[in-house]
Design a protein around this motif. Structure first.
Motif, PDB file in Angstrom:
ATOM      1  N   HIS A 126       0.888  -1.167   0.000  1.00  0.00           N
ATOM      2  CA  HIS A 126       0.000   0.000   0.000  1.00  0.00           C
ATOM      3  C   HIS A 126       0.925   1.217   0.000  1.00  0.00           C
ATOM      4  O   HIS A 126       1.591   1.497   0.988  1.00  0.00           O
ATOM      5  CB  HIS A 126      -0.883  -0.031   1.250  1.00  0.00           C
ATOM      6  N   TYR A 151      -4.778  -0.739  -7.587  1.00  0.00           N
ATOM      7  CA  TYR A 151      -5.849   0.256  -7.456  1.00  0.00           C
ATOM      8  C   TYR A 151      -5.239   1.612  -7.127  1.00  0.00           C
ATOM      9  O   TYR A 151      -4.227   1.703  -6.445  1.00  0.00           O
ATOM     10  CB  TYR A 151      -6.816  -0.127  -6.330  1.00  0.00           C
ATOM     11  N   PHE A 176      -6.547   5.249  -5.483  1.00  0.00           N
ATOM     12  CA  PHE A 176      -7.634   5.931  -4.794  1.00  0.00           C
ATOM     13  C   PHE A 176      -7.186   7.323  -4.359  1.00  0.00           C
ATOM     14  O   PHE A 176      -6.072   7.503  -3.889  1.00  0.00           O
ATOM     15  CB  PHE A 176      -8.061   5.181  -3.520  1.00  0.00           C
ATOM     16  N   ILE A 199      -8.960   9.903  -1.775  1.00  0.00           N
ATOM     17  CA  ILE A 199     -10.104  10.042  -0.879  1.00  0.00           C
ATOM     18  C   ILE A 199     -10.103  11.434  -0.271  1.00  0.00           C
ATOM     19  O   ILE A 199     -11.038  12.193  -0.443  1.00  0.00           O
ATOM     20  CB  ILE A 199     -10.101   8.927   0.186  1.00  0.00           C
ATOM     21  N   HIS A 228      -3.441   6.879  -3.027  1.00  0.00           N
ATOM     22  CA  HIS A 228      -3.204   5.526  -2.522  1.00  0.00           C
ATOM     23  C   HIS A 228      -3.027   4.617  -3.729  1.00  0.00           C
ATOM     24  O   HIS A 228      -3.910   4.559  -4.590  1.00  0.00           O
ATOM     25  CB  HIS A 228      -4.408   4.998  -1.733  1.00  0.00           C
ATOM     26  N   ARG A 255      -3.334  -5.589  -5.509  1.00  0.00           N
ATOM     27  CA  ARG A 255      -4.207  -6.729  -5.178  1.00  0.00           C
ATOM     28  C   ARG A 255      -3.407  -8.009  -5.374  1.00  0.00           C
ATOM     29  O   ARG A 255      -2.814  -8.229  -6.419  1.00  0.00           O
ATOM     30  CB  ARG A 255      -5.447  -6.737  -6.079  1.00  0.00           C
ATOM     31  N   GLY A 304     -11.344  -3.897  -5.321  1.00  0.00           N
ATOM     32  CA  GLY A 304     -11.745  -2.492  -5.206  1.00  0.00           C
ATOM     33  C   GLY A 304     -11.451  -1.929  -3.828  1.00  0.00           C
ATOM     34  O   GLY A 304     -10.405  -2.213  -3.234  1.00  0.00           O
ATOM     35  N   VAL A 305     -12.379  -1.152  -3.314  1.00  0.00           N
ATOM     36  CA  VAL A 305     -12.148  -0.459  -2.039  1.00  0.00           C
ATOM     37  C   VAL A 305     -12.012  -1.416  -0.854  1.00  0.00           C
ATOM     38  O   VAL A 305     -11.592  -1.001   0.219  1.00  0.00           O
ATOM     39  CB  VAL A 305     -13.251   0.588  -1.748  1.00  0.00           C
ATOM     40  N   HIS A 306     -12.321  -2.686  -1.051  1.00  0.00           N
ATOM     41  CA  HIS A 306     -12.212  -3.668   0.037  1.00  0.00           C
ATOM     42  C   HIS A 306     -10.927  -4.494  -0.043  1.00  0.00           C
ATOM     43  O   HIS A 306     -10.763  -5.458   0.700  1.00  0.00           O
ATOM     44  CB  HIS A 306     -13.427  -4.594   0.027  1.00  0.00           C
TER      45      HIS A 306
END
Length: 151
Positions: A45, A89, A91, A93, A103, A107, A117-119
């Motif tokens: 991440h 991914y 992001f 936010i 971010h 995955r 996705g967001v999870h």
């Protein structure tokens, strides 16, 4: 800004295992750190942050935007090529910290569809780690950037 967590990181007030993956006068790239009660964090991440304290993407100068876009591609490629991520991914936010940061979250292969996705970082079987793991990943990403002359 004095109380901005991102600015504190850039000033060296928050320790980053392995240091920055990359930085120049416009952007700062690092691995996400365990936060709050976390002892370990989802590995792979990555944050790409503007050095300048600004709250919105709309506030970026064109060269800041170019650097963020270029290094989003480079880090995504590194996450896939050298760290085996199946997908990356991106992001934005901006609700938690009012300082532009992207971010990039890889995955892992085999992640069930409900954790896409967001999870993505909620999958319990995904590797999590502490400072030594983050340091190792930071070094691998730096080496990949250097190998490709992307510094």
């Amino acid at each position: 800004m004095q109380n901005c967590r991102v600015c504190q990181k850039h000033r060296g007030e928050i320790a980053i295992p392995g240091g920055a993956i990359y930085e120049n006068d416009l952007i700062f790239i690092s691995h996400a750190l365990p936060y709050g009660e976390e002892k370990e964090h989802y590995l792979r991440h990555i944050f790409i942050e503007s050095k300048r304290h600004i709250p919105e993407l709309a506030d970026l100068h064109e060269e800041e935007a170019r650097q963020i876009g270029l290094f989003s591609m480079r880090i995504s490629r590194a996450l896939m090529d050298c760290l085996g991520m199946e997908h990356v991914y991106s992001f934005v936010i901006g609700d938690g910290v009012a300082h532009v940061h992207i971010h990039l979250i890889g995955r892992y292969p085999g992640a069930p569809r409900e954790f896409w996705g967001v999870h993505v970082d909620e999958w319990q079987q995904a590797p999590k780690g502490g400072p030594q793991d983050i340091k190792r990943i930071t070094e691998q990403l730096r080496d990949y950037l250097a190998l490709n002359n992307w510094y």
